[in-house]
Design a protein around this motif. Structure first.
Motif, PDB file in Angstrom:
ATOM      1  N   MET A 413       0.823  -1.206   0.000  1.00  0.00           N
ATOM      2  CA  MET A 413       0.000   0.000   0.000  1.00  0.00           C
ATOM      3  C   MET A 413       0.862   1.263   0.000  1.00  0.00           C
ATOM      4  O   MET A 413       0.580   2.220  -0.717  1.00  0.00           O
ATOM      5  CB  MET A 413      -0.938  -0.007   1.207  1.00  0.00           C
ATOM      6  CG  MET A 413      -2.050  -1.047   1.116  1.00  0.00           C
ATOM      7  SD  MET A 413      -3.308  -0.862   2.405  1.00  0.00           S
ATOM      8  CE  MET A 413      -2.352  -1.241   3.871  1.00  0.00           C
ATOM      9  N   ILE A 414       1.930   1.245   0.808  1.00  0.00           N
ATOM     10  CA  ILE A 414       2.826   2.401   0.836  1.00  0.00           C
ATOM     11  C   ILE A 414       3.494   2.589  -0.515  1.00  0.00           C
ATOM     12  O   ILE A 414       3.589   3.710  -1.042  1.00  0.00           O
ATOM     13  CB  ILE A 414       3.882   2.243   1.953  1.00  0.00           C
ATOM     14  CG1 ILE A 414       3.212   2.283   3.332  1.00  0.00           C
ATOM     15  CG2 ILE A 414       4.954   3.331   1.847  1.00  0.00           C
ATOM     16  CD1 ILE A 414       4.155   2.031   4.482  1.00  0.00           C
ATOM     17  N   GLN A 415       3.953   1.478  -1.110  1.00  0.00           N
ATOM     18  CA  GLN A 415       4.616   1.560  -2.398  1.00  0.00           C
ATOM     19  C   GLN A 415       3.650   2.064  -3.481  1.00  0.00           C
ATOM     20  O   GLN A 415       4.019   2.876  -4.340  1.00  0.00           O
ATOM     21  CB  GLN A 415       5.175   0.198  -2.807  1.00  0.00           C
ATOM     22  CG  GLN A 415       6.038   0.241  -4.058  1.00  0.00           C
ATOM     23  CD  GLN A 415       7.233   1.153  -3.873  1.00  0.00           C
ATOM     24  OE1 GLN A 415       8.012   0.973  -2.939  1.00  0.00           O
ATOM     25  NE2 GLN A 415       7.365   2.143  -4.724  1.00  0.00           N
ATOM     26  N   ALA A 416       2.402   1.573  -3.419  1.00  0.00           N
ATOM     27  CA  ALA A 416       1.418   2.012  -4.405  1.00  0.00           C
ATOM     28  C   ALA A 416       1.169   3.508  -4.295  1.00  0.00           C
ATOM     29  O   ALA A 416       1.066   4.213  -5.314  1.00  0.00           O
ATOM     30  CB  ALA A 416       0.113   1.241  -4.198  1.00  0.00           C
ATOM     31  N   GLU A 417       1.088   4.012  -3.084  1.00  0.00           N
ATOM     32  CA  GLU A 417       0.878   5.450  -2.909  1.00  0.00           C
ATOM     33  C   GLU A 417       2.098   6.251  -3.350  1.00  0.00           C
ATOM     34  O   GLU A 417       1.969   7.325  -3.933  1.00  0.00           O
ATOM     35  CB  GLU A 417       0.532   5.764  -1.457  1.00  0.00           C
ATOM     36  CG  GLU A 417       0.166   7.216  -1.241  1.00  0.00           C
ATOM     37  CD  GLU A 417      -0.489   7.467   0.105  1.00  0.00           C
ATOM     38  OE1 GLU A 417      -0.333   8.585   0.625  1.00  0.00           O
ATOM     39  OE2 GLU A 417      -1.161   6.564   0.622  1.00  0.00           O
ATOM     40  N   LEU A 418       3.290   5.715  -3.093  1.00  0.00           N
ATOM     41  CA  LEU A 418       4.500   6.385  -3.567  1.00  0.00           C
ATOM     42  C   LEU A 418       4.537   6.438  -5.096  1.00  0.00           C
ATOM     43  O   LEU A 418       4.918   7.451  -5.675  1.00  0.00           O
ATOM     44  CB  LEU A 418       5.740   5.657  -3.045  1.00  0.00           C
ATOM     45  CG  LEU A 418       6.056   5.787  -1.546  1.00  0.00           C
ATOM     46  CD1 LEU A 418       7.214   4.865  -1.183  1.00  0.00           C
ATOM     47  CD2 LEU A 418       6.383   7.224  -1.187  1.00  0.00           C
ATOM     48  N   ASP A 419       4.115   5.363  -5.725  1.00  0.00           N
ATOM     49  CA  ASP A 419       4.127   5.321  -7.193  1.00  0.00           C
ATOM     50  C   ASP A 419       3.092   6.257  -7.790  1.00  0.00           C
ATOM     51  O   ASP A 419       3.339   6.916  -8.801  1.00  0.00           O
ATOM     52  CB  ASP A 419       3.866   3.891  -7.677  1.00  0.00           C
ATOM     53  CG  ASP A 419       5.020   2.948  -7.328  1.00  0.00           C
ATOM     54  OD1 ASP A 419       6.125   3.461  -7.071  1.00  0.00           O
ATOM     55  OD2 ASP A 419       4.803   1.725  -7.287  1.00  0.00           O
ATOM     56  N   LEU A 420       1.911   6.329  -7.147  1.00  0.00           N
ATOM     57  CA  LEU A 420       0.847   7.185  -7.665  1.00  0.00           C
ATOM     58  C   LEU A 420       1.086   8.654  -7.351  1.00  0.00           C
ATOM     59  O   LEU A 420       0.618   9.537  -8.062  1.00  0.00           O
ATOM     60  CB  LEU A 420      -0.497   6.759  -7.068  1.00  0.00           C
ATOM     61  CG  LEU A 420      -1.055   5.408  -7.536  1.00  0.00           C
ATOM     62  CD1 LEU A 420      -2.297   5.051  -6.715  1.00  0.00           C
ATOM     63  CD2 LEU A 420      -1.406   5.466  -9.015  1.00  0.00           C
TER      64      LEU A 420
END
Length: 568
Positions: A413-420
């Motif tokens: 989830m953290i990585q997805a938010e960083l990517d977005l």
């Protein structure tokens, strides 16, 4: 001969009159005969109308005195101060006008006194207060109580409101709120509060009170939702920046959050209190002991004399002096507690209740009942994405309080938010399921461990952090170097400030630091709103039980927000 005659001459018409050489003004010499003549009015005229010639006069007077002193071989006297005229005395006794800067300044400070110190407007009619002001500044005319309540209060409210609007217009990553409803004991008044907090660009926690407005009628979810929308519109708050709203466990509050399409968080202090009521106070013997204990604590808290005697007894027997605590929610109700504290605190509390100690004799059933109540009330806490992400972004905890499955899911989830580059929507952060079980072998070992000493909640935090998790981080192509680097470092001490860590390390982990500004902005309790209404009980008290809700709201707003803008 006085140096003043360089600037005046005796009138040719009348000897008792002098004529100014600069403006031809005719001035009285202050007497009817030569024996009573004076130059005071002439000097005052120079000072008020011709300051440059007055300076010349003083210079000539000092030079003449120095010359005379040399002749007499004595120290030269200081320049003579002109004798104050009747006009001087009249000017000093003259009352300030209502529009003078001095009068406005005093009136403003009195209005601040009303708001900051919970004083009624009727104070301006009290003899002692009027005598005090008259002694400090006799030229000031005290306005009426109506002037303060109808003119000064709205003016000060508008000034503070403008400062709040400016503050809300700064670079804010995310706003978190607390909300609560309060009813007065001395008047038929209910008020709805809204407090906001966020982390600024310097990683300082900022808090303001936005509303404490009158809340009429039934406290339905629809009414709360509409009031919420009006509050947001009033302060021009962008809904996309609303991170979370903390409230109590009432159903109308939960439904209002749902209807408003806002992320609602239940107050942890209220939930723990419910668990205590279910797990402990449901047992008659425990309820009686707690009731007696609260009465004892209440007695000492409300009697300084009794508390002083208790301290003397503690000193006499050489025991540490300790302050009484009525309930168990002190740590999570601190002003800087956040949602990041929820999962670690629950983990430590459950582990403490699982521990067996020699002092457990007679309370084993009670501990088991409390553990069951806490587990039930917080069954979904460690699966809530907001809690999990906030915990990992707190450098005191990181991912040490999550099991293997939740660690992986939270990293995703953290990585997805960083990517977005933007916060995930509610649909993106689904409830996570534990890879382990509450009754794991580790928990069973904890319950059967025989401790030689009484363990505390703080010991549980340390124990969890020191354990070696059977989990090795996987470095994949989707995992950023920032996230890996951050999680690979040892957590900081629990006594350290997590925001200070991010302020210092934002250069190393810039994207994570900005995420931390959002997720660590949310409190874990609605204590701020409750503290606001504690202040409200002082504003609307027996002396001001007829104070209108509109004025009470303005006073509360000023009391809570004005200190943010006062010059130190």
């Amino acid at each position: 001969m006085s140096a003043v005659w360089k600037h005046f001459k005796v009138s040719e018409k009348e000897a008792k009159t002098a004529v100014c050489r600069h403006c031809s003004a005719e001035l009285s010499r202050g007497g009817a005969s030569a024996k009573t003549y004076s130059t005071s009015s002439l000097i005052y005229h120079l000072k008020s109308r011709h300051p440059e010639h007055h300076a010349e006069y003083e210079k000539d007077t000092a030079a003449a005195a120095a010359t005379a002193a040399v002749k007499r071989k004595i120290a030269p006297p200081s320049p003579r101060t002109p004798t104050p005229s009747v006009a001087d005395f009249l000017e000093k006794a003259k009352k300030f006008t209502n529009h003078s800067a001095k009068a406005k300044g005093i009136t403003k400070r009195i209005m601040e006194f009303f708001a900051l110190d919970d004083q009624p407007f009727s104070v301006v009619e009290d003899v002692g207060f009027r005598r005090l002001i008259d002694h400090i500044e006799p030229r000031y005319t005290m306005p009426s109580r109506r002037y303060f309540s109808d003119v000064c209060l709205p003016e000060m409210y508008n000034v503070v409101s403008s400062h709040v609007h400016e503050l809300l217009a700064t670079d804010i990553a995310a706003l978190s709120f607390t909300i609560d409803i309060w009813s007065s004991d001395v008047s038929p008044t209910s008020m709805l509060s809204l407090t906001a907090q966020w982390i600024d660009t310097d990683f300082k926690l900022q808090k303001i009170v936005l509303h404490s407005q009158e809340f009429r009628g039934s406290h339905t979810a629809i009414a709360i939702s509409e009031a919420f929308a009006n509050m947001f519109d009033t302060w021009r708050i962008d809904r996309s920046k609303v991170h979370a709203v903390v409230s109590d466990n009432a159903r109308n509050m939960a439904k209002a959050m749902e209807d408003s399409d806002l992320k609602g968080i239940r107050c942890m202090a209220h939930t723990i209190q419910l668990a205590v009521n279910e797990g402990l106070l449901s047992q008659r013997s425990i309820a009686d002991v707690v009731a007696i204990g609260r009465k004892i604590v209440g007695h000492f808290k409300h009697s300084p004399l009794a508390y002083a005697r208790l301290q003397s007894i503690q000193e006499q027997f050489g025991t540490p002096q300790k302050r009484f605590q009525q309930d168990i929610t002190k740590e999570i109700s601190s002003s800087d507690a956040s949602v990041a504290d929820v999962i670690p605190l629950l983990a430590a509390l459950k582990r403490l209740l699982n521990k067996e100690a020699e002092t457990d004799h007679g309370v084993k059933t009670t501990k088991s009942a409390l553990l069951e109540a806490v587990s039930t009330r917080f069954s979904q806490a460690d699966s809530e994405p907001l809690y999990c992400i906030a915990t990992v972004l707190d450098p005191r905890y990181k991912d040490h309080y999550l099991d293997v499955g939740k660690k992986l899911r939270t990293r995703e989830m953290i990585q997805a938010e960083l990517d977005l580059g933007k916060p995930l929507s509610d649909g993106d952060g689904q409830v996570m399921h534990s890879a382990g079980d509450e009754n794991s072998a580790e928990s069973k070992r904890a319950r059967t461990t025989d401790e030689p000493r009484t363990v505390s909640l703080s010991d549980m935090f340390d124990e969890i952090l020191q354990e070696n998790y059977p989990f090795a981080r996987q470095r994949t192509s989707s995992t950023t170097q920032q996230l890996d680097g951050y999680l690979s470092e040892v957590p900081i001490s629990r006594s350290n400030n997590p925001l200070e860590f991010w302020r210092i390390n934002q250069g190393r982990f810039p994207d994570l630091a900005q995420m931390a500004r959002r997720y660590l902005s949310a409190p874990c309790t609605s204590t701020d709103s409750e503290r606001l209404f504690s202040a409200a009980s002082h504003v609307i008290d027996e002396k001001r039980n007829r104070l209108s809700c509109e004025k009470a709201e303005k006073l509360l707003f000023i009391k809570k927000n004005l200190p943010l803008f006062l010059k130190k």
